[in-house]
Design a protein around this motif. Structure first.
Motif, PDB file in Angstrom:
ATOM      1  N   ALA A  99     -61.869 -91.029  40.042  1.00 33.04           N
ATOM      2  CA  ALA A  99     -61.243 -91.864  39.019  1.00 33.04           C
ATOM      3  C   ALA A  99     -60.679 -90.983  37.919  1.00 33.04           C
ATOM      4  CB  ALA A  99     -62.238 -92.868  38.435  1.00 33.04           C
ATOM      5  N   ASP A 100     -59.578 -91.430  37.350  1.00 32.04           N
ATOM      6  CA  ASP A 100     -58.925 -90.774  36.227  1.00 32.04           C
ATOM      7  C   ASP A 100     -59.475 -91.382  34.946  1.00 32.04           C
ATOM      8  OD1 ASP A 100     -57.215 -89.856  34.252  1.00 32.04           O
ATOM      9  OD2 ASP A 100     -55.375 -90.403  35.307  1.00 32.04           O
ATOM     10  N   ALA A 101     -60.012 -90.564  34.053  1.00 28.43           N
ATOM     11  CA  ALA A 101     -60.588 -91.068  32.805  1.00 28.43           C
ATOM     12  C   ALA A 101     -59.578 -91.826  31.959  1.00 28.43           C
ATOM     13  CB  ALA A 101     -61.161 -89.903  31.993  1.00 28.43           C
ATOM     14  N   GLU A 102     -58.292 -91.571  32.169  1.00 23.15           N
ATOM     15  CA  GLU A 102     -57.257 -92.239  31.381  1.00 23.15           C
ATOM     16  C   GLU A 102     -56.761 -93.521  32.036  1.00 23.15           C
ATOM     17  OE1 GLU A 102     -54.209 -89.382  30.609  1.00 23.15           O
ATOM     18  OE2 GLU A 102     -55.574 -87.969  29.646  1.00 23.15           O
ATOM     19  N   ALA A 103     -57.255 -93.827  33.236  1.00 30.37           N
ATOM     20  CA  ALA A 103     -56.845 -95.057  33.945  1.00 30.37           C
ATOM     21  C   ALA A 103     -57.976 -95.455  34.883  1.00 30.37           C
ATOM     22  CB  ALA A 103     -55.545 -94.832  34.707  1.00 30.37           C
ATOM     23  N   LEU A 104     -59.087 -95.892  34.315  1.00 29.51           N
ATOM     24  CA  LEU A 104     -60.280 -96.188  35.108  1.00 29.51           C
ATOM     25  C   LEU A 104     -60.083 -97.445  35.959  1.00 29.51           C
ATOM     26  CD1 LEU A 104     -62.966 -95.497  32.350  1.00 29.51           C
ATOM     27  CD2 LEU A 104     -62.479 -94.066  34.346  1.00 29.51           C
TER      28      LEU A 104
END
Length: 272
Positions: A99-104
């Motif tokens: 997962a991307d911390a900026e687009a969970l």
């Protein structure tokens, strides 16, 4: 920033953290940090916890061992795989999810607790990451963060490396800013209450001397490896960086091979 540029930046971040052996840094140098964070945010049995930018599980595994249902998320699959093996060895059951911390990829208010142990600070767009952090926690839920301060050892490591590194992409913010109380309070904004921030010191006794620290980070810590790779055809500059890192370690030496690395510990409650 265009979508293509952003995707390229994220790909570079994934590749950087896959360099070297960050799981050994987490296990051998900073193992106590994740446990301290879990204690500070009071993770309990039955809590549904999301650990953001979890790496190899420095805080996710202790949270699972405390009885919580834990999702460990990270941009770098190699770190998640290392974490999965470490969790199995310790008898911890949890989920490991890219997962991307900026687009969970999680619903609003899905978790009772969200944590990040020197992880979310490396997301390049701080406000986007902070907004996601707050969004996925239920009203009344808890947030816990441990981030290196700008003035502490790791913050100064990045300051020392900066003149030797390629310029950051437009819009990317320095990771140690997450170790500034004012910056974190501004990022979290009105989405949280009961913010408590305190500077603490992590005792590090892994490095008998300056060259030991330098060589360890040159071979195991992704950001340091990346900087040295950018200097591959500049041996003089690489030697200058060697000397600068040795000087940094010497300035923080407490004697007997011990150092104290400062971090900011933040706990907060999601606004009801």
């Amino acid at each position: 920033m265009t979508q293509a540029t952003d995707l390229d930046l994220k790909a570079k971040h994934r590749a950087m953290w896959a360099l070297g052996d960050y799981p050994s840094v987490a296990d051998e140098v900073i193992p106590a940090l994740g446990t301290r964070l879990v204690e500070a945010v009071d993770v309990r049995a039955g809590d549904h916890v999301l650990d953001i930018a979890a790496g190899s599980g420095n805080s996710a595994i202790p949270a699972a061992l405390a009885g919580a249902t834990v999702v460990a998320s990270d941009l770098t699959p190699e770190l998640l795989e290392a974490g999965r093996r470490a969790a199995e060895a310790r008898g911890a059951l949890l989920s490991w999810e890219p997962a991307d911390a900026e687009a969970l990829p999680y619903a609003d208010g899905e978790f009772d607790v969200a944590t990040s142990c020197v992880g979310i600070m490396f997301a390049p767009h701080h406000q986007a990451a902070a907004d996601e952090l707050v969004r996925v926690v239920r009203p009344g839920g808890r947030i816990g963060l441990a981030n290196w301060t700008p003035e502490g050892f790791i913050g100064q490591l990045f300051a020392v490396m900066k003149p030797y590194a390629p310029p950051p992409p437009p819009g990317a913010q320095p990771p140690p800013l997450w170790g500034s109380e004012d910056h974190v309070r501004a990022l979290l904004g009105t989405g949280v209450t009961d913010v408590v921030a305190r500077r603490e010191l992590l005792d590090v006794g892994r490095f008998p001397g300056e060259p030991d620290f330098r060589e360890y980070f040159k071979t195991r810590y992704g950001p340091t490896i990346a900087v040295y790779r950018s200097l591959a055809d500049q041996p003089g500059r690489a030697a200058e960086l060697d000397a600068a890192l040795d000087d940094l370690a010497k300035r923080h030496d407490l004697g007997s091979g011990r150092m104290a690395w400062e971090y900011l510990l933040v706990t907060a409650t999601r606004t009801a």
